[in-house]
Design a protein around this motif. Structure first.
Motif, PDB file in Angstrom:
ATOM      1  N   SER A  98       0.864  -1.179   0.000  1.00 58.52           N
ATOM      2  CA  SER A  98       0.000   0.000   0.000  1.00 58.52           C
ATOM      3  C   SER A  98       0.900   1.229   0.000  1.00 58.52           C
ATOM      4  CB  SER A  98      -0.944  -0.012   1.210  1.00 58.52           C
ATOM      5  OG  SER A  98      -1.917   1.015   1.115  1.00 58.52           O
ATOM      6  N   THR A  99       0.297   2.399   0.087  1.00 54.27           N
ATOM      7  CA  THR A  99       1.037   3.657   0.140  1.00 54.27           C
ATOM      8  C   THR A  99       0.538   4.468   1.321  1.00 54.27           C
ATOM      9  OG1 THR A  99       1.367   3.712  -2.262  1.00 54.27           O
ATOM     10  CG2 THR A  99       1.569   5.796  -1.098  1.00 54.27           C
ATOM     11  N   ASP A 100       1.460   4.990   2.130  1.00 53.62           N
ATOM     12  CA  ASP A 100       1.052   5.724   3.324  1.00 53.62           C
ATOM     13  C   ASP A 100       0.759   7.186   2.999  1.00 53.62           C
ATOM     14  OD1 ASP A 100       3.483   7.077   3.190  1.00 53.62           O
ATOM     15  OD2 ASP A 100       4.366   6.055   4.910  1.00 53.62           O
ATOM     16  N   ALA A 101       0.405   7.944   4.038  1.00 48.89           N
ATOM     17  CA  ALA A 101       0.008   9.336   3.847  1.00 48.89           C
ATOM     18  C   ALA A 101       1.144  10.203   3.332  1.00 48.89           C
ATOM     19  CB  ALA A 101      -0.522   9.902   5.166  1.00 48.89           C
ATOM     20  N   GLY A 102       2.378   9.757   3.534  1.00 50.53           N
ATOM     21  CA  GLY A 102       3.525  10.489   3.026  1.00 50.53           C
ATOM     22  C   GLY A 102       3.923  10.105   1.622  1.00 50.53           C
ATOM     23  N   GLY A 103       3.150   9.220   0.984  1.00 50.51           N
ATOM     24  CA  GLY A 103       3.446   8.785  -0.367  1.00 50.51           C
ATOM     25  C   GLY A 103       4.480   7.683  -0.455  1.00 50.51           C
ATOM     26  N   GLN A 104       4.829   7.073   0.691  1.00 49.19           N
ATOM     27  CA  GLN A 104       5.846   6.028   0.711  1.00 49.19           C
ATOM     28  C   GLN A 104       5.210   4.641   0.620  1.00 49.19           C
ATOM     29  OE1 GLN A 104       9.226   6.730   0.628  1.00 49.19           O
ATOM     30  NE2 GLN A 104       8.333   8.762   0.290  1.00 49.19           N
ATOM     31  N   PRO A 105       5.839   3.711  -0.107  1.00 45.80           N
ATOM     32  CA  PRO A 105       5.310   2.343  -0.166  1.00 45.80           C
ATOM     33  C   PRO A 105       5.476   1.641   1.175  1.00 45.80           C
ATOM     34  CG  PRO A 105       7.442   2.464  -1.265  1.00 45.80           C
ATOM     35  CD  PRO A 105       7.073   3.872  -0.924  1.00 45.80           C
ATOM     36  N   ILE A 106       4.457   0.896   1.569  1.00 51.04           N
ATOM     37  CA  ILE A 106       4.502   0.149   2.827  1.00 51.04           C
ATOM     38  C   ILE A 106       3.902  -1.232   2.607  1.00 51.04           C
ATOM     39  CG2 ILE A 106       4.408   2.175   4.339  1.00 51.04           C
ATOM     40  CD1 ILE A 106       1.397   1.620   4.701  1.00 51.04           C
ATOM     41  N   ALA A 107       4.270  -2.154   3.491  1.00 54.75           N
ATOM     42  CA  ALA A 107       3.657  -3.477   3.515  1.00 54.75           C
ATOM     43  C   ALA A 107       2.540  -3.488   4.553  1.00 54.75           C
ATOM     44  CB  ALA A 107       4.696  -4.541   3.847  1.00 54.75           C
ATOM     45  N   VAL A 108       1.405  -4.071   4.191  1.00 51.42           N
ATOM     46  CA  VAL A 108       0.256  -4.196   5.084  1.00 51.42           C
ATOM     47  C   VAL A 108      -0.183  -5.650   5.082  1.00 51.42           C
ATOM     48  CG1 VAL A 108      -2.105  -3.430   5.568  1.00 51.42           C
ATOM     49  CG2 VAL A 108      -0.475  -1.841   4.542  1.00 51.42           C
ATOM     50  N   THR A 109      -0.619  -6.145   6.224  1.00 51.81           N
ATOM     51  CA  THR A 109      -1.110  -7.517   6.310  1.00 51.81           C
ATOM     52  C   THR A 109      -2.629  -7.543   6.461  1.00 51.81           C
ATOM     53  OG1 THR A 109      -0.651  -7.510   8.686  1.00 51.81           O
ATOM     54  CG2 THR A 109       1.011  -8.497   7.243  1.00 51.81           C
ATOM     55  N   GLY A 110      -3.183  -8.720   6.292  1.00 53.53           N
ATOM     56  CA  GLY A 110      -4.614  -8.911   6.426  1.00 53.53           C
ATOM     57  C   GLY A 110      -4.962 -10.359   6.171  1.00 53.53           C
ATOM     58  N   ALA A 111      -6.206 -10.620   5.840  1.00 55.78           N
ATOM     59  CA  ALA A 111      -6.640 -11.997   5.582  1.00 55.78           C
ATOM     60  C   ALA A 111      -7.806 -11.989   4.605  1.00 55.78           C
ATOM     61  CB  ALA A 111      -7.050 -12.684   6.878  1.00 55.78           C
ATOM     62  N   TYR A 112      -7.843 -13.005   3.761  1.00 55.44           N
ATOM     63  CA  TYR A 112      -8.969 -13.226   2.857  1.00 55.44           C
ATOM     64  C   TYR A 112      -9.643 -14.526   3.249  1.00 55.44           C
ATOM     65  CZ  TYR A 112     -11.651 -14.630  -1.222  1.00 55.44           C
ATOM     66  OH  TYR A 112     -12.667 -15.052  -2.050  1.00 55.44           O
ATOM     67  N   ILE A 113     -10.986 -14.539   3.266  1.00 52.30           N
ATOM     68  CA  ILE A 113     -11.728 -15.757   3.586  1.00 52.30           C
ATOM     69  C   ILE A 113     -12.678 -16.073   2.436  1.00 52.30           C
ATOM     70  CG2 ILE A 113     -13.134 -16.981   5.264  1.00 52.30           C
ATOM     71  CD1 ILE A 113     -11.671 -13.715   6.339  1.00 52.30           C
ATOM     72  N   GLU A 114     -12.467 -17.238   1.840  1.00 48.54           N
ATOM     73  CA  GLU A 114     -13.335 -17.752   0.776  1.00 48.54           C
ATOM     74  C   GLU A 114     -14.492 -18.502   1.423  1.00 48.54           C
ATOM     75  OE1 GLU A 114     -14.551 -18.952  -3.195  1.00 48.54           O
ATOM     76  OE2 GLU A 114     -13.115 -17.433  -2.513  1.00 48.54           O
ATOM     77  N   PRO A 115     -15.744 -18.076   1.191  1.00 48.35           N
ATOM     78  CA  PRO A 115     -16.868 -18.711   1.887  1.00 48.35           C
ATOM     79  C   PRO A 115     -17.111 -20.143   1.414  1.00 48.35           C
ATOM     80  CG  PRO A 115     -17.484 -16.597   0.896  1.00 48.35           C
ATOM     81  CD  PRO A 115     -16.166 -16.988   0.318  1.00 48.35           C
ATOM     82  N   ALA A 116     -17.537 -20.971   2.353  1.00 44.61           N
ATOM     83  CA  ALA A 116     -17.996 -22.304   1.974  1.00 44.61           C
ATOM     84  C   ALA A 116     -19.407 -22.232   1.395  1.00 44.61           C
ATOM     85  CB  ALA A 116     -17.968 -23.231   3.191  1.00 44.61           C
ATOM     86  N   ALA A 117     -20.189 -21.235   1.816  1.00 43.00           N
ATOM     87  CA  ALA A 117     -21.561 -21.085   1.336  1.00 43.00           C
ATOM     88  C   ALA A 117     -21.576 -20.492  -0.060  1.00 43.00           C
ATOM     89  CB  ALA A 117     -22.354 -20.181   2.287  1.00 43.00           C
ATOM     90  N   ASP A 118     -22.558 -20.887  -0.845  1.00 48.75           N
ATOM     91  CA  ASP A 118     -22.744 -20.318  -2.171  1.00 48.75           C
ATOM     92  C   ASP A 118     -23.358 -18.924  -2.061  1.00 48.75           C
ATOM     93  OD1 ASP A 118     -21.796 -22.598  -3.444  1.00 48.75           O
ATOM     94  OD2 ASP A 118     -23.799 -23.523  -3.529  1.00 48.75           O
ATOM     95  N   TRP A 119     -23.067 -18.083  -3.047  1.00 48.63           N
ATOM     96  CA  TRP A 119     -23.764 -16.808  -3.180  1.00 48.63           C
ATOM     97  C   TRP A 119     -25.090 -17.100  -3.863  1.00 48.63           C
ATOM     98  CZ3 TRP A 119     -24.703 -12.241  -1.568  1.00 48.63           C
ATOM     99  CH2 TRP A 119     -25.230 -11.241  -2.375  1.00 48.63           C
ATOM    100  N   ALA A 120     -26.171 -16.939  -3.121  1.00 46.07           N
ATOM    101  CA  ALA A 120     -27.475 -17.411  -3.574  1.00 46.07           C
ATOM    102  C   ALA A 120     -28.195 -16.430  -4.494  1.00 46.07           C
ATOM    103  CB  ALA A 120     -28.354 -17.714  -2.368  1.00 46.07           C
ATOM    104  N   HIS A 121     -27.603 -15.269  -4.720  1.00 44.47           N
ATOM    105  CA  HIS A 121     -28.264 -14.262  -5.536  1.00 44.47           C
ATOM    106  C   HIS A 121     -27.629 -14.214  -6.922  1.00 44.47           C
ATOM    107  CE1 HIS A 121     -30.273 -12.882  -1.870  1.00 44.47           C
ATOM    108  NE2 HIS A 121     -29.094 -13.005  -1.275  1.00 44.47           N
ATOM    109  N   GLY A 122     -28.110 -13.331  -7.756  1.00 44.48           N
ATOM    110  CA  GLY A 122     -27.596 -13.248  -9.101  1.00 44.48           C
ATOM    111  C   GLY A 122     -26.235 -12.597  -9.185  1.00 44.48           C
ATOM    112  N   GLY A 123     -25.539 -12.884 -10.266  1.00 45.61           N
ATOM    113  CA  GLY A 123     -24.247 -12.260 -10.498  1.00 45.61           C
ATOM    114  C   GLY A 123     -23.120 -12.959  -9.780  1.00 45.61           C
ATOM    115  N   PRO A 124     -21.884 -12.453  -9.959  1.00 46.48           N
ATOM    116  CA  PRO A 124     -20.719 -13.081  -9.340  1.00 46.48           C
ATOM    117  C   PRO A 124     -20.696 -12.870  -7.836  1.00 46.48           C
ATOM    118  CG  PRO A 124     -20.093 -11.033 -10.417  1.00 46.48           C
ATOM    119  CD  PRO A 124     -21.523 -11.277 -10.784  1.00 46.48           C
TER     120      PRO A 124
END
Length: 448
Positions: A98-124
């Motif tokens: 990412s980029t911080d408020a000073g315009g410098q590149p930084i590393a940020v962590t986080g997590a992604y969770i892929e659902p086991a449940a289906d998306w029951a509505h239309g579209g992706p």
């Protein structure tokens, strides 16, 4: 010290806060805590903490914001066996640029969770980029760690950390909505201080988390997957900032809606609200983060602090939210200063500090897509009036705003409950509102 602020009154209010927190959050997953270590000044540097090596950023970062740096499987702390894999889904730990408020590149962590449940509505399948509420400032407080570690209580060290955002995450997953969570700049990553409530740092980190999720291999997301933003408290400020910055920082993201819960839109007002409250330690995180962004501010603030104030700022730099409540609940910042003035009074008297906090204000830019601003009318921690003003400012700019005042009885001034309970009571409505945006439904805005 006035009679109402004596030991008995403080104990009573702390007990009320503890009972409320325990009742609302006792069953939710949480993060582990680590013992705080000393930081030498009012402008702290990153402090080593007990986090995995994954959180150590590399020397070289990718060129593009949202580009993945590294990933690894993440075991959710609460999961059940299911016919197609573990419920509620499969998690991946992320590090991205990412980029911080000073315009410098930084590393940020986080997590992604892929659902086991289906998306029951239309579209992706849609994606929610979730901005956590206040976790603390120690690296061990990161929301991605909270996903895998149960409630952490250290009675010997007086430490408590609660990953309360996991409930909203799991509710989205149950609807078949993919979730990516950001840890924010400096929370988790060991190379810098978490710049708590910094508007640009938070907004960029959240938008770039959505980019990183879309770049991850092996997910069910597509280029057409709609993206929504969700956050309450610190997270509400982050989603507000991201909605304002989206058109410039991440114009390719198909943002269809942002939930902005109890946002600290005006930090000057918020500092007044939390001083003397159960969350008084957050003032330490705010000053520490500002001093990291602009070391000159640290020197200005340090001139006003006494030894107790310096110790409070140094200590909070490695605390999680539970630790801060246990150690600094109902602290009066007049006790932290050499002159007996509060931090709010010092901010008002120091143009450089006031200008920095004014720069953090949200509501002065037009958000991308519809926004839902929700705030408890009795909230005295992140004051209701300044959150309502955010909605009014956005309405004046021509934005599509749904304003949702949450009416509840008063639950004790300064105990955090007037701020915490709306998080729970409004959560279902907030998730449903964002789900409607994923379904392409129109809004019934609140602007005249």
């Amino acid at each position: 010290m006035s009679p109402s602020s004596g030991p008995r009154s403080t104990f009573t209010r702390l007990l009320a806060t503890a009972v409320g927190l325990g009742t609302a959050l006792a069953l939710l997953p949480a993060s582990a805590t680590a013992a705080p270590s000393a930081v030498p000044s009012a402008a702290p540097t990153a402090v080593p903490s007990a986090v995995p090596e994954f959180y150590d950023p590399p020397a070289q970062l990718p060129d593009a914001d949202g580009a993945l740096i590294r990933t690894e499987p993440l075991a959710l702390g609460v999961r059940l066996p299911g016919p197609g894999g573990p419920l509620p889904g499969t998690a991946t730990r992320l590090m991205y640029r990412s980029t911080d408020a000073g315009g410098q590149p930084i590393a940020v962590t986080g997590a992604y969770i892929e659902p086991a449940a289906d998306w029951a509505h239309g579209g992706p399948r849609p994606l929610v980029a979730l901005a956590p509420g206040t976790m603390g400032q120690g690296d061990q407080c990161a929301a991605s760690l909270a996903l895998e570690t149960p409630l952490g209580i250290d009675l010997g060290g007086g430490s408590l950390s609660v990953g309360y955002e996991n409930l909203a995450i799991y509710r989205f997953l149950a609807r078949g909505v993919a979730v990516v969570v950001t840890d924010y700049a400096g929370l988790g990553t060991t190379d810098r201080v978490h710049t708590y409530v910094n508007r640009v740092d938070e907004g960029h980190a959240l938008l770039d988390a959505a980019r990183a999720a879309r770049a991850l291999d092996g997910t069910s997301l597509t280029a057409d997957s709609p993206v929504g933003l969700y956050g309450y408290s610190q997270g509400g400020g982050a989603t507000a900032a991201a909605a304002e910055l989206g058109a410039v920082h991440a114009p390719e993201l198909p943002l269809v809606g942002s939930y902005v819960g109890a946002p600290p839109a005006d930090l000057t007002e918020v500092i007044e609200g939390i001083d003397g409250s159960a969350l008084a330690g957050a003032i330490g995180w705010t000053i520490n983060g500002a001093a990291h962004t602009d070391p000159g501010l640290g020197a200005v603030i340090d001139e006003h602090l006494n030894d107790e104030g310096r110790e409070a700022l140094n200590g909070t730099a490695t605390m999680c939210v539970g630790d801060a409540i246990l150690r600094h609940a109902f602290a009066d910042t007049r006790d932290w200063t050499a002159t007996g003035r509060s931090v709010g009074e010092i901010v008002a008297a120091e143009p450089e500090v006031r200008a920095f906090l004014d720069e953090q204000r949200v509501g002065e830019r037009v958000p991308t897509g519809p926004v839902r601003v929700a705030t408890g009318v009795r909230d005295d921690i992140v004051p209701h009036a300044q959150a309502r003003q955010l909605a009014a400012d956005w309405c004046a700019s021509g934005a599509d705003v749904t304003y949702a005042p949450i009416h509840l009885p008063g639950l004790g001034d300064g105990t955090l409950l007037n701020h915490l309970v709306p998080l729970i009571t409004d959560q279902g409505a907030a998730i449903s509102w964002l789900t409607d945006r994923f379904n392409g439904e129109g809004t019934q805005g609140s602007c005249p």
